[in-house]
Motif scaffolding. Structure first.
Motif, PDB file in Angstrom:
ATOM      1  N   THR A  49      30.422 -11.125   8.530  1.00  0.00           N
ATOM      2  CA  THR A  49      30.280 -10.684   6.933  1.00  0.00           C
ATOM      3  C   THR A  49      29.879 -12.102   6.182  1.00  0.00           C
ATOM      4  O   THR A  49      29.291 -11.969   5.194  1.00  0.00           O
ATOM      5  CB  THR A  49      31.646 -10.104   6.502  1.00  0.00           C
ATOM      6  N   LEU A  50      30.683 -13.064   6.535  1.00  0.00           N
ATOM      7  CA  LEU A  50      30.344 -14.641   5.905  1.00  0.00           C
ATOM      8  C   LEU A  50      30.039 -15.423   7.178  1.00  0.00           C
ATOM      9  O   LEU A  50      30.635 -15.615   8.375  1.00  0.00           O
ATOM     10  CB  LEU A  50      31.507 -14.857   5.417  1.00  0.00           C
ATOM     11  N   SER A  51      28.688 -15.882   7.304  1.00  0.00           N
ATOM     12  CA  SER A  51      28.266 -16.837   8.188  1.00  0.00           C
ATOM     13  C   SER A  51      27.737 -18.153   7.498  1.00  0.00           C
ATOM     14  O   SER A  51      27.322 -17.979   6.368  1.00  0.00           O
ATOM     15  CB  SER A  51      27.252 -16.145   9.109  1.00  0.00           C
ATOM     16  N   GLY A  52      27.562 -19.099   7.956  1.00  0.00           N
ATOM     17  CA  GLY A  52      26.827 -20.580   7.393  1.00  0.00           C
ATOM     18  C   GLY A  52      28.299 -21.216   6.684  1.00  0.00           C
ATOM     19  O   GLY A  52      27.765 -22.372   6.060  1.00  0.00           O
ATOM     20  N   THR A  53      29.369 -20.394   6.186  1.00  0.00           N
ATOM     21  CA  THR A  53      30.098 -21.131   5.721  1.00  0.00           C
ATOM     22  C   THR A  53      31.157 -21.774   6.658  1.00  0.00           C
ATOM     23  O   THR A  53      31.645 -21.027   7.790  1.00  0.00           O
ATOM     24  CB  THR A  53      31.180 -20.054   4.694  1.00  0.00           C
ATOM     25  N   ASP A  54      31.411 -23.154   6.537  1.00  0.00           N
ATOM     26  CA  ASP A  54      32.306 -23.682   7.626  1.00  0.00           C
ATOM     27  C   ASP A  54      33.866 -23.423   7.227  1.00  0.00           C
ATOM     28  O   ASP A  54      34.620 -23.384   8.228  1.00  0.00           O
ATOM     29  CB  ASP A  54      31.905 -25.160   7.609  1.00  0.00           C
ATOM     30  N   LEU A  55      34.154 -23.589   6.066  1.00  0.00           N
ATOM     31  CA  LEU A  55      35.572 -23.513   5.503  1.00  0.00           C
ATOM     32  C   LEU A  55      35.861 -22.632   4.186  1.00  0.00           C
ATOM     33  O   LEU A  55      34.924 -22.728   3.391  1.00  0.00           O
ATOM     34  CB  LEU A  55      36.156 -24.760   5.144  1.00  0.00           C
ATOM     35  N   VAL A  56      36.852 -21.766   4.093  1.00  0.00           N
ATOM     36  CA  VAL A  56      37.188 -21.137   2.799  1.00  0.00           C
ATOM     37  C   VAL A  56      38.352 -21.812   2.499  1.00  0.00           C
ATOM     38  O   VAL A  56      39.330 -21.956   3.251  1.00  0.00           O
ATOM     39  CB  VAL A  56      37.331 -19.666   3.173  1.00  0.00           C
ATOM     40  N   VAL A  57      38.523 -22.084   1.277  1.00  0.00           N
ATOM     41  CA  VAL A  57      39.647 -22.954   0.751  1.00  0.00           C
ATOM     42  C   VAL A  57      40.238 -21.885  -0.593  1.00  0.00           C
ATOM     43  O   VAL A  57      39.385 -21.649  -1.388  1.00  0.00           O
ATOM     44  CB  VAL A  57      39.250 -24.232   0.246  1.00  0.00           C
ATOM     45  N   GLY A  58      41.498 -21.917  -0.459  1.00  0.00           N
ATOM     46  CA  GLY A  58      42.141 -21.369  -1.552  1.00  0.00           C
ATOM     47  C   GLY A  58      43.585 -21.935  -1.653  1.00  0.00           C
ATOM     48  O   GLY A  58      43.834 -22.696  -1.067  1.00  0.00           O
ATOM     49  N   ALA A  59      44.469 -21.226  -2.590  1.00  0.00           N
ATOM     50  CA  ALA A  59      45.704 -21.830  -2.763  1.00  0.00           C
ATOM     51  C   ALA A  59      46.597 -21.382  -1.342  1.00  0.00           C
ATOM     52  O   ALA A  59      45.957 -20.463  -0.547  1.00  0.00           O
ATOM     53  CB  ALA A  59      46.532 -20.994  -3.899  1.00  0.00           C
ATOM     54  N   ARG A  60      47.547 -22.344  -1.132  1.00  0.00           N
ATOM     55  CA  ARG A  60      48.183 -21.733   0.183  1.00  0.00           C
ATOM     56  C   ARG A  60      48.711 -20.446   0.409  1.00  0.00           C
ATOM     57  O   ARG A  60      49.628 -20.131  -0.415  1.00  0.00           O
ATOM     58  CB  ARG A  60      49.297 -23.145   0.237  1.00  0.00           C
ATOM     59  N   SER A  61      48.507 -19.569   1.346  1.00  0.00           N
ATOM     60  CA  SER A  61      49.067 -18.483   1.284  1.00  0.00           C
ATOM     61  C   SER A  61      48.815 -18.297   2.881  1.00  0.00           C
ATOM     62  O   SER A  61      48.763 -19.363   3.704  1.00  0.00           O
ATOM     63  CB  SER A  61      48.282 -17.224   0.686  1.00  0.00           C
ATOM     64  N   GLY A  62      48.376 -16.878   3.346  1.00  0.00           N
ATOM     65  CA  GLY A  62      48.230 -16.498   4.656  1.00  0.00           C
ATOM     66  C   GLY A  62      46.425 -16.705   4.866  1.00  0.00           C
ATOM     67  O   GLY A  62      45.773 -16.455   3.961  1.00  0.00           O
ATOM     68  N   ALA A  63      46.128 -16.848   5.895  1.00  0.00           N
ATOM     69  CA  ALA A  63      44.791 -17.092   6.511  1.00  0.00           C
ATOM     70  C   ALA A  63      44.093 -15.806   6.064  1.00  0.00           C
ATOM     71  O   ALA A  63      43.035 -15.561   5.396  1.00  0.00           O
ATOM     72  CB  ALA A  63      44.546 -17.452   8.143  1.00  0.00           C
ATOM     73  N   ILE A  64      44.748 -14.638   6.388  1.00  0.00           N
ATOM     74  CA  ILE A  64      44.157 -13.320   6.300  1.00  0.00           C
ATOM     75  C   ILE A  64      44.039 -13.051   5.023  1.00  0.00           C
ATOM     76  O   ILE A  64      43.157 -12.295   4.453  1.00  0.00           O
ATOM     77  CB  ILE A  64      44.614 -12.319   7.188  1.00  0.00           C
ATOM     78  N   GLN A  65      45.278 -13.290   4.172  1.00  0.00           N
ATOM     79  CA  GLN A  65      45.202 -12.978   2.810  1.00  0.00           C
ATOM     80  C   GLN A  65      44.264 -13.637   2.068  1.00  0.00           C
ATOM     81  O   GLN A  65      43.488 -13.152   1.366  1.00  0.00           O
ATOM     82  CB  GLN A  65      46.673 -13.211   2.277  1.00  0.00           C
ATOM     83  N   LEU A  66      43.912 -14.784   2.257  1.00  0.00           N
ATOM     84  CA  LEU A  66      42.808 -15.748   1.600  1.00  0.00           C
ATOM     85  C   LEU A  66      41.543 -15.159   1.990  1.00  0.00           C
ATOM     86  O   LEU A  66      40.670 -14.730   1.273  1.00  0.00           O
ATOM     87  CB  LEU A  66      42.844 -17.099   2.242  1.00  0.00           C
ATOM     88  N   LEU A  67      41.391 -14.630   3.097  1.00  0.00           N
ATOM     89  CA  LEU A  67      40.040 -13.781   3.548  1.00  0.00           C
ATOM     90  C   LEU A  67      40.066 -12.817   2.822  1.00  0.00           C
ATOM     91  O   LEU A  67      38.634 -12.204   2.459  1.00  0.00           O
ATOM     92  CB  LEU A  67      39.946 -13.800   5.284  1.00  0.00           C
ATOM     93  N   LEU A  68      40.902 -11.860   2.754  1.00  0.00           N
ATOM     94  CA  LEU A  68      40.824 -10.500   1.961  1.00  0.00           C
ATOM     95  C   LEU A  68      40.310 -10.683   0.669  1.00  0.00           C
ATOM     96  O   LEU A  68      39.551  -9.803   0.139  1.00  0.00           O
ATOM     97  CB  LEU A  68      42.348  -9.960   2.380  1.00  0.00           C
ATOM     98  N   TYR A  69      41.222 -11.598  -0.193  1.00  0.00           N
ATOM     99  CA  TYR A  69      40.816 -11.678  -1.583  1.00  0.00           C
ATOM    100  C   TYR A  69      39.437 -12.454  -1.914  1.00  0.00           C
ATOM    101  O   TYR A  69      38.846 -12.052  -2.728  1.00  0.00           O
ATOM    102  CB  TYR A  69      42.110 -12.119  -2.288  1.00  0.00           C
TER     103      TYR A  69
END
Lengths: 420, 248
Positions: A49-69
């Protein structure tokens, strides 16, 4: 005359019932391999779904939650990333590129995402596919919008369409940013990812439509700022929802991840999208495992019906067995004859099943690519598929011993005496 | 002593003190003290149903084994052989013809005739010394008045009963086994075809030097054979049963 010829001639003598049995097995094998291939492809497609991106950064929550939103546009962010932190991160020497994302508004149930033009160059999916425009181009003006293919298809939008963004997410939003409409300047090609269901606008556009809003509510009459006036203001966002990051050297990914996770000024979270996607798939992958279990059961049903049909035929074939015994066949020959038949039926069932699968794939491949964005490669069977085929053949051989044992008992009891 | 051994070696079949029952609880089906058939002899065995006929044939073929006694076929005590060896022995030395439905329905006439050669290397080699297997099958079929090529390629289910029985005879004869056992082979034939069939069979056995055991309940066929054995008299179990039924 060899035993194999004997088996084949005997099978051909019962063409009709045998071809039905082979068809049953073939269909079950097609289902099994089809499900296997579909689940592998959809898992790959999901993981990509997402490739080529090394990191996704967001406010601190859960990894899956960050991925989901951030990637799947599901649910909402609990907190934002401040503009200062964003600046610090993009100026880090290890960072090659960064794409900011701002979420929160919607259009007819589709999420609206504020971002920059770099999104269209850096977003990669399904291996190394870049986003492609079926018409138009990336946004260049403040109030420009680029639609995902599903958005355009569902709402019937073409280039030049003016769209109004609603405040908040969901279909039943009360407030609309109706004084600042956006113009559709580009429509993306189908990707099979959440991009298809996203309305992309500029980061500044999102800022502009909220410029006169106070603590999340509509401006009072008389305090409204027009679209033109808004464009004159400083539209630098105070915060964003998430950041997609690419690093210069892959080896620095983990160090950068730790740096962001331990960032002292603000609680942030950086995740490796591949790992988070895998973890998410483990959670939602139950369905695919259930599917493969069901198709295994269907194969078992196919093989069981084969055993039933062979056992039924034995009644008529007792005379044949007695004749074979009288010309010198051993009980072992009788067993081989029946097990051989069972194996031959399973083998031809598997063969026809594979042929049917490839025929279906040839038909379905372009449809799947266009409708679902899932590209199914038509190649040789994978090792997992070979294993499944091997299991089907092994089971075909194994269950053959059930009627074979019966035939063996019959032939011992009957001897050469032909009972009618 | 010497004379007895000489005598023994000329025996195609010799049965001594035979006892067979289906299970331990059942009374014996077959009790034969002594029965001998010389090599090359043509014996008519008269046996109505219930006289232990099928059992005797299964014992001679080595498909079943007796509880006691010995069955000597071509000087081998076959009931002491292992199961697989008995099967090989049967394939090599005995040709069977049954009452009806003798043929494998999904094989052609010629394939049916060639079938024993697959299970017996000895008979295959004997045939191959004289030519090809197909030639021999064609020759035998021709001798049995089935010489049309079209007939030989036909599905066996398309043949008349008489033709089927002659194909079965050719299959029993191919590879010249020492013993031919025919079990009521003519009972499904018309009276006028019966004689012709027996004549063909007797001639073929004579040519090959095979011993012929012909089982039937029809005494009118006796004349074509060297001697007649009545199975009810030979088998003490059957005569005992007969006496019991008369007594009742």
């Amino acid at each position: 005359m060899t035993l194999i010829q004997l088996i084949l001639k005997s099978i051909l003598n019962r063409k009709f019932t045998v071809s039905l049995t082979v068809l049953t097995i073939a269909l079950s094998v097609t289902l099994l391999l089809g499900v296997e291939r579909l689940r592998t492809e959809s898992r790959t497609s999901f993981a990509n779904t997402l490739s080529g991106t090394d990191l996704v950064v967001g406010a601190r929550s859960g990894a899956i939650q960050l991925l989901l939103y951030s990637i799947f546009r599901m649910g909402d962010a609990t907190n934002n990333v401040s503009w200062q932190s964003y600046q610090t991160i993009i100026n880090d020497p290890r960072v090659a590129w960064a794409v900011p994302l701002t979420l929160g508004d919607s259009h007819h149930g589709f999420r609206v995402m504020g971002t920059t033009v770099s999104y269209f160059t850096h977003y990669r999916y399904g291996g190394d596919h870049a986003l492609r425009f079926t018409s138009g181009a990336p946004f260049s003006q403040l109030y420009d919008a680029v639609l995902g293919s599903d958005v355009a298809a569902t709402l019937g939008y073409t280039l030049g369409e003016e769209i109004v963004i609603a405040h908040g997410s969901g279909n039943m939003t009360l407030f609309k940013h109706d004084n600042k409409p956006f113009t559709v300047v580009g429509i993306l090609a189908k990707t099979g990812t959440p991009v298809d269901q996203t309305v992309h606008v500029t980061l500044e556009g999102i800022e502009a439509i909220h410029v006169d809003w106070q603590s999340g509510s509509r401006p009072l009459p008389g305090l409204e700022v027009s679209a033109q006036q808004a464009a004159q203001r400083d539209l630098t966002p105070r915060s964003i929802t998430a950041i997609l990051l690419g690093v210069k050297a892959k080896t620095t990914t983990f160090k950068l991840q730790r740096f962001i996770n331990e960032y002292p000024q603000e609680p942030l979270l950086a995740i490796l999208p591949g790992v988070a996607l895998q973890a998410l798939w483990e959670m939602i992958g139950v369905a695919e495992r259930a599917l493969i279990a069901i198709s295994l059961f269907v194969v078992m049903v196919g093989l069981t019906s084969m055993v039933a049909i062979i056992i039924t035929s034995l009644g008529e074939r007792r005379r044949e067995m007695a004749i074979l015994r009288s010309v010198g066949a051993r009980p072992a020959h009788i067993i081989l004859l029946i097990v051989g038949e069972s194996f031959a039926l399973a083998l031809s069932g598997a063969l026809f099943g594979v042929l049917l699968l490839y025929a279906l794939l040839l038909v379905a491949q372009p449809l799947m690519a266009a409708q679902l964005g899932i590209y199914i490669a038509i190649g040789w069977p994978t090792s997992a598929e070979w294993q499944l085929l091997g299991a089907v053949l092994g089971a075909g051989l194994g269950v053959g011993f059930v009627p074979a044992y019966r035939a063996y008992r019959y032939s011992l009891a009957d001897g050469m005496t032909i009972r009618l | 002593m010497n004379i007895k051994m000489m005598h023994q070696s000329n025996m195609a079949i010799a049965i001594n003190n035979l006892e067979f029952s289906w299970s331990k609880e059942d009374p014996p089906t077959l009790l034969i003290d002594n029965f001998q058939v010389s090599s090359g002899e043509r014996v008519f065995i008269k046996g109505p149903s219930g006289s232990g006929k099928s059992t005797l044939l299964n014992l001679l073929g080595g498909v079943m084994t007796p509880q006691r006694g010995e069955i000597r076929v071509l000087n081998r005590v076959i009931n002491h052989l292992r199961g697989a060896d008995r099967d090989t022995f049967r394939a090599d030395h005995i040709g069977f013809i049954f009452q009806m439905f003798n043929l494998i329905p999904y094989l052609s006439v010629v394939e049916n005739v060639l079938l024993p050669l697959y299970f017996s290397a000895a008979r295959r080699n004997r045939v191959l010394q004289r030519g090809t297997a197909l030639q021999e099958a064609t020759r035998l079929l021709a001798h049995l008045d089935l010489d049309e090529h079209e007939l030989q390629q036909r599905a066996v289910t398309a043949l008349s009963t008489g033709q089927q029985q002659r194909v079965a005879a050719a299959r029993a004869l191919i590879g010249a086994p020492e013993i031919i056992i025919a079990d009521e082979p003519t009972s499904s034939l018309d009276a006028d075809r019966r004689g012709a069939f027996i004549q063909l069979l007797v001639n073929e056995c004579a040519t090959a030097g095979s011993t012929l055991l012909f089982v039937s309940h029809d005494s009118s066929l006796e004349s074509a054979f060297d001697r007649t054995i009545t199975l009810c008299q030979l088998n003490r179990a059957a005569s005992r049963k007969q006496l019991a039924s008369i007594g009742a």
